[in-house]
Design a protein around this motif. Structure first.
Motif, mmCIF file in Angstrom:
data_model
loop_
_atom_site.group_PDB
_atom_site.id
_atom_site.type_symbol
_atom_site.label_atom_id
_atom_site.label_comp_id
_atom_site.label_asym_id
_atom_site.label_seq_id
_atom_site.Cartn_x
_atom_site.Cartn_y
_atom_site.Cartn_z
ATOM 1 N N ILE A 259 62.658 74.070 86.529
ATOM 2 C CA ILE A 259 62.689 72.658 86.140
ATOM 3 C C ILE A 259 64.144 72.212 85.953
ATOM 4 O O ILE A 259 64.578 71.184 86.492
ATOM 5 N N ASP A 260 64.908 73.012 85.206
ATOM 6 C CA ASP A 260 66.328 72.699 85.019
ATOM 7 C C ASP A 260 67.055 72.674 86.358
ATOM 8 O O ASP A 260 67.899 71.802 86.618
ATOM 9 N N PHE A 261 66.736 73.646 87.196
ATOM 10 C CA PHE A 261 67.324 73.738 88.530
ATOM 11 C C PHE A 261 67.145 72.432 89.310
ATOM 12 O O PHE A 261 68.075 71.938 89.948
ATOM 13 N N ALA A 262 65.946 71.866 89.245
ATOM 14 C CA ALA A 262 65.670 70.651 90.013
ATOM 15 C C ALA A 262 66.526 69.480 89.539
ATOM 16 O O ALA A 262 66.995 68.671 90.350
ATOM 17 N N PHE A 263 66.743 69.368 88.245
ATOM 18 C CA PHE A 263 67.621 68.306 87.746
ATOM 19 C C PHE A 263 69.057 68.518 88.228
ATOM 20 O O PHE A 263 69.765 67.555 88.538
ATOM 21 N N HIS A 264 69.500 69.779 88.307
ATOM 22 C CA HIS A 264 70.841 70.053 88.825
ATOM 23 C C HIS A 264 70.943 69.664 90.296
ATOM 24 O O HIS A 264 71.984 69.161 90.741
ATOM 25 N N VAL A 265 69.878 69.901 91.063
ATOM 26 C CA VAL A 265 69.889 69.494 92.468
ATOM 27 C C VAL A 265 70.066 67.978 92.576
ATOM 28 O O VAL A 265 70.866 67.480 93.374
ATOM 29 N N ILE A 266 69.304 67.244 91.769
ATOM 30 C CA ILE A 266 69.431 65.783 91.797
ATOM 31 C C ILE A 266 70.842 65.355 91.402
ATOM 32 O O ILE A 266 71.428 64.455 92.028
ATOM 33 N N GLU A 267 71.409 66.019 90.403
ATOM 34 C CA GLU A 267 72.772 65.676 89.982
ATOM 35 C C GLU A 267 73.770 65.942 91.111
ATOM 36 O O GLU A 267 74.666 65.124 91.365
ATOM 37 N N VAL A 268 73.630 67.071 91.799
ATOM 38 C CA VAL A 268 74.528 67.396 92.907
ATOM 39 C C VAL A 268 74.435 66.347 94.006
ATOM 40 O O VAL A 268 75.452 65.915 94.574
ATOM 41 N N LEU A 269 73.226 65.901 94.303
ATOM 42 C CA LEU A 269 73.026 64.995 95.435
ATOM 43 C C LEU A 269 73.210 63.521 95.084
ATOM 44 O O LEU A 269 73.632 62.733 95.932
ATOM 45 N N HIS A 270 72.900 63.146 93.838
ATOM 46 C CA HIS A 270 72.873 61.719 93.487
ATOM 47 C C HIS A 270 73.641 61.361 92.213
ATOM 48 O O HIS A 270 73.718 60.181 91.873
ATOM 49 N N GLY A 271 74.191 62.345 91.535
ATOM 50 C CA GLY A 271 74.959 62.054 90.335
ATOM 51 C C GLY A 271 74.153 62.194 89.055
ATOM 52 O O GLY A 271 72.916 62.214 89.050
ATOM 53 N N ARG A 272 74.873 62.267 87.962
ATOM 54 C CA ARG A 272 74.255 62.537 86.660
ATOM 55 C C ARG A 272 73.340 61.404 86.199
ATOM 56 O O ARG A 272 72.289 61.642 85.593
ATOM 57 N N ASP A 273 73.706 60.151 86.470
ATOM 58 C CA ASP A 273 72.887 59.037 86.001
ATOM 59 C C ASP A 273 71.480 59.091 86.594
ATOM 60 O O ASP A 273 70.480 58.870 85.900
ATOM 61 N N VAL A 274 71.390 59.382 87.877
ATOM 62 C CA VAL A 274 70.077 59.470 88.521
ATOM 63 C C VAL A 274 69.293 60.636 87.953
ATOM 64 O O VAL A 274 68.093 60.520 87.657
ATOM 65 N N ALA A 275 69.968 61.780 87.778
ATOM 66 C CA ALA A 275 69.288 62.955 87.223
ATOM 67 C C ALA A 275 68.761 62.673 85.824
ATOM 68 O O ALA A 275 67.621 63.036 85.487
ATOM 69 N N GLU A 276 69.556 62.014 85.000
ATOM 70 C CA GLU A 276 69.123 61.729 83.630
ATOM 71 C C GLU A 276 68.012 60.679 83.611
ATOM 72 O O GLU A 276 67.139 60.715 82.740
ATOM 73 N N ALA A 277 68.020 59.750 84.556
ATOM 74 C CA ALA A 277 66.946 58.760 84.622
ATOM 75 C C ALA A 277 65.609 59.435 84.951
ATOM 76 O O ALA A 277 64.565 59.108 84.363
ATOM 77 N N VAL A 278 65.641 60.388 85.885
ATOM 78 C CA VAL A 278 64.421 61.133 86.198
ATOM 79 C C VAL A 278 63.985 61.970 85.004
ATOM 80 O O VAL A 278 62.798 62.055 84.667
ATOM 81 N N GLN A 279 64.948 62.556 84.323
ATOM 82 C CA GLN A 279 64.644 63.351 83.131
ATOM 83 C C GLN A 279 63.937 62.512 82.081
ATOM 84 O O GLN A 279 62.933 62.939 81.480
ATOM 85 N N LEU A 280 64.427 61.316 81.851
ATOM 86 C CA LEU A 280 63.801 60.432 80.865
ATOM 87 C C LEU A 280 62.409 59.994 81.310
ATOM 88 O O LEU A 280 61.463 59.971 80.515
ATOM 89 N N ALA A 281 62.271 59.677 82.596
ATOM 90 C CA ALA A 281 60.976 59.247 83.111
ATOM 91 C C ALA A 281 59.921 60.333 82.939
ATOM 92 O O ALA A 281 58.739 60.043 82.706
ATOM 93 N N LEU A 282 60.352 61.603 83.032
ATOM 94 C CA LEU A 282 59.429 62.720 82.856
ATOM 95 C C LEU A 282 59.347 63.204 81.405
ATOM 96 O O LEU A 282 58.610 64.149 81.113
ATOM 97 N N GLU A 283 60.120 62.571 80.524
ATOM 98 C CA GLU A 283 60.196 62.967 79.112
ATOM 99 C C GLU A 283 60.447 64.473 78.990
ATOM 100 O O GLU A 283 59.740 65.194 78.281
#
Length: 229
Positions: free
Chosen positions: A157-181
């Motif tokens: 799960i953590d890995f997937a957020f890192h992938v999003i951060e690598v590809l789209h930046g931290r803001d996008v990764a954190e937005a997905v994180q919040l959406a999934l609580e």
């Protein structure tokens, strides 16, 4: 937006959370198109009795931007599977990211795709990565160039957020994180370094026979590959 094709390799006995955890997160990534790949389109049984349905065979899978290999306890047969290893070797040069969760890194290693790389793995099996020329790093997510590998099970799960951060930046990764609580607050002791000694001893004892058999299998695979070089 350009589609970003992610292929998850399915195989009998895989740990379902190794795959479904990152799949749930990555399905929220902008442009992501997820593909579930195996030799046939028949259901694949996971370790907890949840059947997983492939969407493509190895042959029919479209070109992939990212390959993800989940792990599981019965990993040795997949490490010996010539069709799977050849598929990984053939697809890897055209993918932007080569990734794994848990003992999935041992499958990548058996395919020769982690030689010279730092990589994560399940804590009780990571030491065997060195048999294939990789360096085990006991972290939840390990990034080395275009290889992103996770530790055991929930690390995916953590890995997937890192992938999003690598590809789209931290803001996008954190937005997905919040959406999934996703804001875990577990009990302490989720790694050998943080577990109470008596709990670590209990878990090691419970897994001892299974791990010994798997280690012997993997050592034999590595020795066989060395003999072919």
């Amino acid at each position: 937006m350009q589609p970003f094709h992610i292929g998850f390799l399915l195989w009998d006995g895989l740990t379902q959370l190794d795959m479904t955890g990152p799949a749930q997160v990555l399905s929220r990534m902008p442009g992501a198109q997820l593909h579930y790949v195996w030799k046939t389109l028949d259901p694949v049984m996971s370790d907890c009795g949840l059947a997983l349905l492939p969407t493509h065979t190895l042959e029919s899978c479209p070109p992939l931007d990212m390959i993800c290999v989940p792990g599981g306890a019965p990993v040795a047969p997949v490490m010996r599977d010539a069709a799977v290893l050849n598929w990984l070797r053939t697809r890897a040069p055209h993918a932007r990211l080569i990734t794994s969760v848990c003992t999935g890194s041992l499958i990548l290693a058996a395919a020769g795709l982690l030689e010279g790389y730092r990589a994560g793995c399940y804590w009780a099996s990571g030491h065997q990565l060195s048999l294939f020329g990789a360096e085990f790093v006991a972290e939840r997510v390990v990034i080395d160039r275009d290889r992103i590998t996770a530790g055991g099970v929930t690390s995916g799960i953590d890995f997937a957020f890192h992938v999003i951060e690598v590809l789209h930046g931290r803001d996008v990764a954190e937005a997905v994180q919040l959406a999934l609580e996703y804001d875990p607050a577990p009990l302490a002791g989720g790694t050998p370094a943080t577990a109470r000694p008596e709990i670590l001893a209990q878990v090691r004892a419970a897994m001892a026979d299974r791990l010994a058999a798997r280690e012997a299998d993997i050592a034999a695979i590595a020795a066989g590959q060395a003999g072919l070089r």
